[in-house]
Design a protein around this motif. Sequence first.
Motif, mmCIF file in Angstrom:
data_model
loop_
_atom_site.group_PDB
_atom_site.id
_atom_site.type_symbol
_atom_site.label_atom_id
_atom_site.label_comp_id
_atom_site.label_asym_id
_atom_site.label_seq_id
_atom_site.Cartn_x
_atom_site.Cartn_y
_atom_site.Cartn_z
ATOM 1 N N ALA A 170 0.790 -1.266 -0.220
ATOM 2 C CA ALA A 170 0.273 -0.296 0.152
ATOM 3 C C ALA A 170 0.552 1.018 0.085
ATOM 4 C CB ALA A 170 -0.678 0.230 1.600
ATOM 5 N N VAL A 171 0.376 2.302 -1.261
ATOM 6 C CA VAL A 171 1.369 3.229 -0.862
ATOM 7 C C VAL A 171 0.623 4.304 0.565
ATOM 8 C CG1 VAL A 171 1.774 5.316 -1.963
ATOM 9 C CG2 VAL A 171 1.896 3.230 -2.783
ATOM 10 N N VAL A 172 0.922 5.191 1.371
ATOM 11 C CA VAL A 172 -0.131 5.949 1.971
ATOM 12 C C VAL A 172 0.949 7.195 1.942
ATOM 13 C CG1 VAL A 172 -0.513 5.829 4.709
ATOM 14 C CG2 VAL A 172 -0.979 3.891 3.503
ATOM 15 N N ALA A 173 0.025 7.989 1.797
ATOM 16 C CA ALA A 173 1.008 9.638 1.885
ATOM 17 C C ALA A 173 0.102 10.599 3.747
ATOM 18 C CB ALA A 173 0.010 10.279 0.518
ATOM 19 N N ARG A 174 0.805 10.821 3.404
ATOM 20 C CA ARG A 174 0.343 12.246 5.117
ATOM 21 C C ARG A 174 0.920 14.016 4.229
ATOM 22 N NH1 ARG A 174 0.446 12.105 10.084
ATOM 23 N NH2 ARG A 174 0.972 10.098 10.571
ATOM 24 N N VAL A 175 -0.160 14.416 3.731
ATOM 25 C CA VAL A 175 -0.191 15.839 2.696
ATOM 26 C C VAL A 175 -0.664 16.476 3.672
ATOM 27 C CG1 VAL A 175 -0.449 16.661 0.843
ATOM 28 C CG2 VAL A 175 0.952 14.813 0.482
ATOM 29 N N GLY A 176 -0.284 17.664 3.970
ATOM 30 C CA GLY A 176 -1.311 18.861 4.345
ATOM 31 C C GLY A 176 -1.141 19.522 4.680
ATOM 32 N N GLU A 177 -1.383 21.048 5.552
ATOM 33 C CA GLU A 177 -1.312 22.312 5.111
ATOM 34 C C GLU A 177 -0.536 22.630 6.114
ATOM 35 O OE1 GLU A 177 -2.525 24.215 3.230
ATOM 36 O OE2 GLU A 177 -3.975 23.258 1.643
ATOM 37 N N GLY A 178 0.419 22.058 6.981
ATOM 38 C CA GLY A 178 1.144 22.321 8.559
ATOM 39 C C GLY A 178 2.220 22.767 8.392
ATOM 40 N N ALA A 179 2.486 22.473 7.449
ATOM 41 C CA ALA A 179 3.925 23.566 6.675
ATOM 42 C C ALA A 179 3.792 24.469 5.833
ATOM 43 C CB ALA A 179 5.584 22.259 6.513
ATOM 44 N N ALA A 180 3.958 25.711 6.334
ATOM 45 C CA ALA A 180 3.695 27.117 5.886
ATOM 46 C C ALA A 180 4.651 27.028 4.258
ATOM 47 C CB ALA A 180 3.462 28.181 6.318
ATOM 48 N N ASP A 181 5.284 27.063 4.140
ATOM 49 C CA ASP A 181 6.639 27.137 2.994
ATOM 50 C C ASP A 181 6.618 26.168 2.378
ATOM 51 O OD1 ASP A 181 7.641 25.471 5.647
ATOM 52 O OD2 ASP A 181 10.157 26.214 4.341
ATOM 53 N N VAL A 182 5.322 24.759 2.797
ATOM 54 C CA VAL A 182 5.963 23.950 1.751
ATOM 55 C C VAL A 182 4.719 23.247 1.068
ATOM 56 C CG1 VAL A 182 6.387 21.044 0.959
ATOM 57 C CG2 VAL A 182 7.917 22.404 3.617
ATOM 58 N N PRO A 183 3.983 23.954 -0.339
ATOM 59 C CA PRO A 183 2.513 23.940 -0.850
ATOM 60 C C PRO A 183 2.370 22.586 -0.545
ATOM 61 C CG PRO A 183 4.244 24.842 -2.163
ATOM 62 C CD PRO A 183 4.579 25.141 -0.985
ATOM 63 N N VAL A 184 1.667 22.244 -0.951
ATOM 64 C CA VAL A 184 -0.073 21.094 -0.421
ATOM 65 C C VAL A 184 0.821 20.664 -2.271
ATOM 66 C CG1 VAL A 184 -1.649 19.753 -1.221
ATOM 67 C CG2 VAL A 184 -1.773 21.097 0.956
ATOM 68 N N HIS A 185 0.845 21.126 -3.079
ATOM 69 C CA HIS A 185 1.119 20.470 -4.114
ATOM 70 C C HIS A 185 2.492 19.878 -4.331
ATOM 71 C CE1 HIS A 185 2.806 24.273 -4.978
ATOM 72 N NE2 HIS A 185 3.254 24.293 -6.439
ATOM 73 N N GLU A 186 3.476 20.629 -3.824
ATOM 74 C CA GLU A 186 5.028 20.120 -4.107
ATOM 75 C C GLU A 186 5.088 18.782 -2.885
ATOM 76 O OE1 GLU A 186 7.807 22.263 -2.106
ATOM 77 O OE2 GLU A 186 7.631 23.979 -3.741
ATOM 78 N N LEU A 192 -4.596 6.758 2.202
ATOM 79 C CA LEU A 192 -4.833 4.895 0.808
ATOM 80 C C LEU A 192 -4.594 5.384 -0.228
ATOM 81 C CD1 LEU A 192 -3.542 2.026 0.280
ATOM 82 C CD2 LEU A 192 -5.839 2.051 1.414
ATOM 83 N N VAL A 193 -3.386 5.982 -1.253
ATOM 84 C CA VAL A 193 -3.213 6.585 -1.725
ATOM 85 C C VAL A 193 -3.549 6.061 -3.705
ATOM 86 C CG1 VAL A 193 -2.966 8.361 -1.713
ATOM 87 C CG2 VAL A 193 -0.530 7.124 -2.430
ATOM 88 N N ALA A 194 -2.894 4.129 -2.905
ATOM 89 C CA ALA A 194 -2.327 3.357 -4.413
ATOM 90 C C ALA A 194 -1.904 2.150 -3.719
ATOM 91 C CB ALA A 194 -1.502 3.828 -5.621
ATOM 92 N N TRP A 195 -2.218 1.102 -4.293
ATOM 93 C CA TRP A 195 -1.782 -0.294 -3.959
ATOM 94 C C TRP A 195 -0.046 -0.712 -5.785
ATOM 95 C CZ3 TRP A 195 -3.673 -2.441 0.207
ATOM 96 C CH2 TRP A 195 -4.364 -1.981 -0.113
ATOM 97 N N VAL A 196 0.783 -1.389 -4.947
ATOM 98 C CA VAL A 196 1.859 -1.655 -6.062
ATOM 99 C C VAL A 196 1.983 -3.249 -5.713
ATOM 100 C CG1 VAL A 196 4.743 -1.819 -6.790
ATOM 101 C CG2 VAL A 196 3.119 0.174 -5.312
#
Length: 217
Positions: free
Chosen positions: A125-141, A188-192
């Motif tokens: 399983a591919v698991v991501a932790r993406v959020g707004e917590g890092a002000a200088d690292v935008p979500v798209h990055e 959970l974003v994908a499986w490999v």
Amino acid sequence: MRESGCTKTLGPVQARATPAAVMSLPAAGEDVSSLIAFLAGRYSLGPKYLVPPGPSAHELLQAAQLALRAPDHRQLRPFRFVNVPDHQRERLGSLFAADAARRGHGPAEVERARDRAHNGPALLAVVARVGEGAADVPVHEQWICVGAAVMNFLNGLHMLGYGAKVLSGASVCSPTIQAAFCEAGETLVAWVVAGTPTQAGRARQVDDPAAILCDWT
């Protein structure tokens, strides 16, 4: 809640039926065209073209080491991979089947969903932790980092002689399956799936690098 997704034990090291071709990396100053050509020959292979043995515990760690080389502003590491060992496939199949039933599928499709837990000699399983917590690292990055990590992981498997493919589908959106693999704030974003290829991967179209690279004018 993750019950077993973060365990450090990935199972016994498997003996390969046919050793993978080992490439010698070019020394500094030497021609790297053969290495580039080798990586350019990586194509996705679905589960029906993948047979045992799959990558060993050590080989999965080697691929994960390459995933850690993804561009990662502030080293947030917004990704991780959760191996699903053989003894957990039935449990995952039950989750897949229950999700298919919840979505109104009939018995035949429910059983097909259950069988998908047995796709590939290796399943992660591919698991991501993406959020707004890092002000200088935008979500798209952060999402770019996740994607780059997955690609590096796939390239690592390719260099070790394995075929692999990224799969998604409705299962990754199931709240129950998400809860089985994710901690708070994760997705959970994908499986490999990965294993020994039974055929060479093939391009779906003719590569044209010039179509995706140009000068700014």
